[in-house]
Design an enzyme around this catalytic site. Structure first.
Site, PDB file in Angstrom:
ATOM      1  N   THR A 227       0.784  -1.223   0.000  1.00  0.00           N
ATOM      2  CA  THR A 227       0.000   0.000   0.000  1.00  0.00           C
ATOM      3  C   THR A 227       0.828   1.292   0.000  1.00  0.00           C
ATOM      4  O   THR A 227       1.883   1.338   0.623  1.00  0.00           O
ATOM      5  CB  THR A 227      -0.801  -0.003   1.312  1.00  0.00           C
ATOM      6  OG1 THR A 227      -1.386  -1.276   1.454  1.00  0.00           O
ATOM      7  CG2 THR A 227      -1.826   1.072   1.361  1.00  0.00           C
ATOM      8  N   ARG A 255     -10.175 -10.567  -3.387  1.00  0.00           N
ATOM      9  CA  ARG A 255      -9.641 -10.375  -2.023  1.00  0.00           C
ATOM     10  C   ARG A 255      -9.549  -8.872  -1.706  1.00  0.00           C
ATOM     11  O   ARG A 255      -9.157  -8.063  -2.533  1.00  0.00           O
ATOM     12  CB  ARG A 255      -8.267 -11.029  -1.921  1.00  0.00           C
ATOM     13  CG  ARG A 255      -7.556 -10.847  -0.571  1.00  0.00           C
ATOM     14  CD  ARG A 255      -6.657  -9.640  -0.563  1.00  0.00           C
ATOM     15  NE  ARG A 255      -5.914  -9.504   0.683  1.00  0.00           N
ATOM     16  CZ  ARG A 255      -5.215  -8.406   1.012  1.00  0.00           C
ATOM     17  NH1 ARG A 255      -5.172  -7.372   0.197  1.00  0.00           N
ATOM     18  NH2 ARG A 255      -4.586  -8.344   2.163  1.00  0.00           N
ATOM     19  N   VAL A 256      -9.919  -8.513  -0.488  1.00  0.00           N
ATOM     20  CA  VAL A 256      -9.843  -7.122  -0.024  1.00  0.00           C
ATOM     21  C   VAL A 256      -9.106  -7.108   1.315  1.00  0.00           C
ATOM     22  O   VAL A 256      -9.359  -7.967   2.169  1.00  0.00           O
ATOM     23  CB  VAL A 256     -11.264  -6.521   0.142  1.00  0.00           C
ATOM     24  CG1 VAL A 256     -11.182  -5.148   0.788  1.00  0.00           C
ATOM     25  CG2 VAL A 256     -11.970  -6.438  -1.198  1.00  0.00           C
ATOM     26  N   GLY A 257      -8.213  -6.148   1.496  1.00  0.00           N
ATOM     27  CA  GLY A 257      -7.447  -6.063   2.739  1.00  0.00           C
ATOM     28  C   GLY A 257      -7.918  -4.940   3.644  1.00  0.00           C
ATOM     29  O   GLY A 257      -9.104  -4.634   3.746  1.00  0.00           O
ATOM     30  N   ASP A 258      -6.963  -4.302   4.291  1.00  0.00           N
ATOM     31  CA  ASP A 258      -7.266  -3.284   5.300  1.00  0.00           C
ATOM     32  C   ASP A 258      -7.636  -1.923   4.722  1.00  0.00           C
ATOM     33  O   ASP A 258      -8.321  -1.123   5.373  1.00  0.00           O
ATOM     34  CB  ASP A 258      -6.045  -3.071   6.196  1.00  0.00           C
ATOM     35  CG  ASP A 258      -4.803  -2.670   5.386  1.00  0.00           C
ATOM     36  OD1 ASP A 258      -4.416  -3.443   4.490  1.00  0.00           O
ATOM     37  OD2 ASP A 258      -4.247  -1.586   5.632  1.00  0.00           O
ATOM     38  N   THR A 277       0.331   0.328   6.270  1.00  0.00           N
ATOM     39  CA  THR A 277       0.723  -0.557   5.175  1.00  0.00           C
ATOM     40  C   THR A 277       1.112  -1.890   5.795  1.00  0.00           C
ATOM     41  O   THR A 277       1.531  -1.943   6.948  1.00  0.00           O
ATOM     42  CB  THR A 277       1.904   0.037   4.383  1.00  0.00           C
ATOM     43  OG1 THR A 277       2.462  -0.989   3.540  1.00  0.00           O
ATOM     44  CG2 THR A 277       3.013   0.562   5.280  1.00  0.00           C
ATOM     45  N   GLY A 280      -2.760  -6.886   5.312  1.00  0.00           N
ATOM     46  CA  GLY A 280      -4.101  -6.333   5.479  1.00  0.00           C
ATOM     47  C   GLY A 280      -4.995  -7.105   6.422  1.00  0.00           C
ATOM     48  O   GLY A 280      -5.694  -6.516   7.249  1.00  0.00           O
TER      49      GLY A 280
HETATM   50  N1  GLY Z   1      -2.096  -3.486   3.110  1.00  0.00           N
HETATM   51  C1  GLY Z   1      -2.600  -3.771   1.844  1.00  0.00           C
HETATM   52  C2  GLY Z   1      -3.374  -4.978   1.770  1.00  0.00           C
HETATM   53  O1  GLY Z   1      -3.236  -5.882   2.587  1.00  0.00           O
HETATM   54  O2  GLY Z   1      -4.170  -5.088   0.869  1.00  0.00           O
END
Ligand code: GLY
Length: 351
Positions: A227, A255-258, A277, A280
């Site tokens: 990120t 997929r989706v992170g933080d 960063t 996530g």
């Molecule tokens: N920190 C970015 C993600 O895990 O998508």
């Protein structure tokens, strides 16, 4: 003195977990105490901007990119722009630099062609938040996230996010870069076992990741460009944050992170702003950005809050943070060998 009450005052406490002395709210919980601030206190502080290039970004090789992003954000706020406009402008600089995993430099997913991105922004004075996730074929996802802020929603995902971007005038853009292709090829080689010189049935059954014994760690060998983020304070003493990513190195479709999760990847309030960063899934569980904000809102200096959050985070997962408050600035990352967190990531301050 005029008192500015914000929506933070309406938020109530939630479930908490405690790691190594750092109290972290769990997902869905909100633990912000009632916060008020004053105009007199806000106008005394000069504009400032910070930018980071993600955990895994190289301070020696990529700091020129985060320098440029922080300088752009600062120029915007110095010219009278809002903190939010500054944070967005800084994030866009990083999205447009293919060395970073966001926008144009976004990771290619496991099929070798899909590129999906997440982005978010938050205004610390109004509490406004906007996010997109798994958006495809746009140049600057963080600007789409900004436009989500102007809708009755806070978060739009997938095909809906891409179609929303088109409706808002964002041109079709496939963010393909040589850097992302090189990362993908490297990951593919390592996952296929080619870098270990054998792809026999025995190797397929063997958990070689667990047994990895090279001096270069597996995470480093795979590469972990993550990120990008930017935080800013404007002339009025308002705070904001922006964040954008192409997802982690090895990533499934959807997929989706933080990044787009409220309080996880970024947080901004009347007392400061934070951008994270790293891994996530783990950042979400610990609502890292909100936790660091709460420490700063309680009076802790940003660098102390950043260090405390990094120390409290599970050591096997990446975490990087930048933060500002009325007490200064801070940043760092646990990615790399050095225990001096500030040295382990490309990140910059512009004042
Ligand atoms: N920190 C970015 C993600 O895990 O998508």
């Amino acid at each position: 003195m005029k008192t500015i009450s914000t929506r933070w005052a309406a938020l109530s406490g939630g479930m908490m977990v405690v790691l190594a002395g750092l109290t972290l709210p769990t997902m869905g919980a909100s633990a912000t105490p009632a916060v008020t601030t004053t105009l007199a206190a806000k106008v005394a502080l000069p504009p400032v901007a910070l930018a980071h290039g993600g955990s895994g970004s190289k301070r020696k090789l990529q700091k020129d990119g985060t320098d440029a992003a922080a300088a752009k954000a600062l120029a915007v706020v110095k010219a009278g722009g809002t903190a939010l406009e500054g944070a967005l402008a800084g994030t866009v600089v990083l999205e447009d630099d293919p060395r970073f995993n966001a926008g144009t430099g976004s990771n290619i997913r496991m099929d070798g062609k899909t590129i999906q991105m997440d982005a978010a922004c938050m205004d610390g004075t109004t509490g406004a938040f906007g996010a997109v996730a798994a958006i495809e074929r746009v140049k600057n996802p963080v600007l789409v996230a900004r436009q989500v802020m102007d809708t009755p929603h806070i978060f739009i995902v997938g095909d809906g996010a891409t179609r929303f971007a088109r409706a808002m005038g964002h041109a079709d853009f496939y963010p393909e870069s040589p850097q992302a292709h090189a990362r993908y090829e490297k990951v593919k080689r390592i996952l296929n076992g080619k870098e270990m010189g054998d792809a026999s049935e025995a190797w397929k059954r063997f958990n070689w990741q667990k047994a990895w014994n090279f001096t270069t760690g597996l995470k480093e060998a795979l590469g972990s460009p993550d990120t990008v983020g930017c935080v800013a304070r404007d002339k009025q003493g308002n705070y904001a944050a922006g964040i954008s990513t192409g997802g982690t190195t090895i990533t499934l479709y959807g997929r989706v992170g933080d990044v787009p999760i409220y309080g996880a990847g970024i947080f901004a309030g009347p007392k400061g702003s934070v951008a994270c960063t790293g891994e996530g899934e783990v950042i979400v569980k610990h609502l890292v950005a909100k936790s660091v904000y709460d420490l700063m809102a309680g009076g802790m200096a940003p660098q102390t809050a950043v260090n405390r959050a990094i120390k409290a985070f599970p050591v096997e997962f990446d975490l990087g943070i930048i933060a500002i408050s009325d007490k200064g600035e801070g940043g760092g990352c646990n990615y790399g060998e050095s225990k001096v967190y500030t040295e382990n990531m490309a990140w910059s301050i512009a004042r």
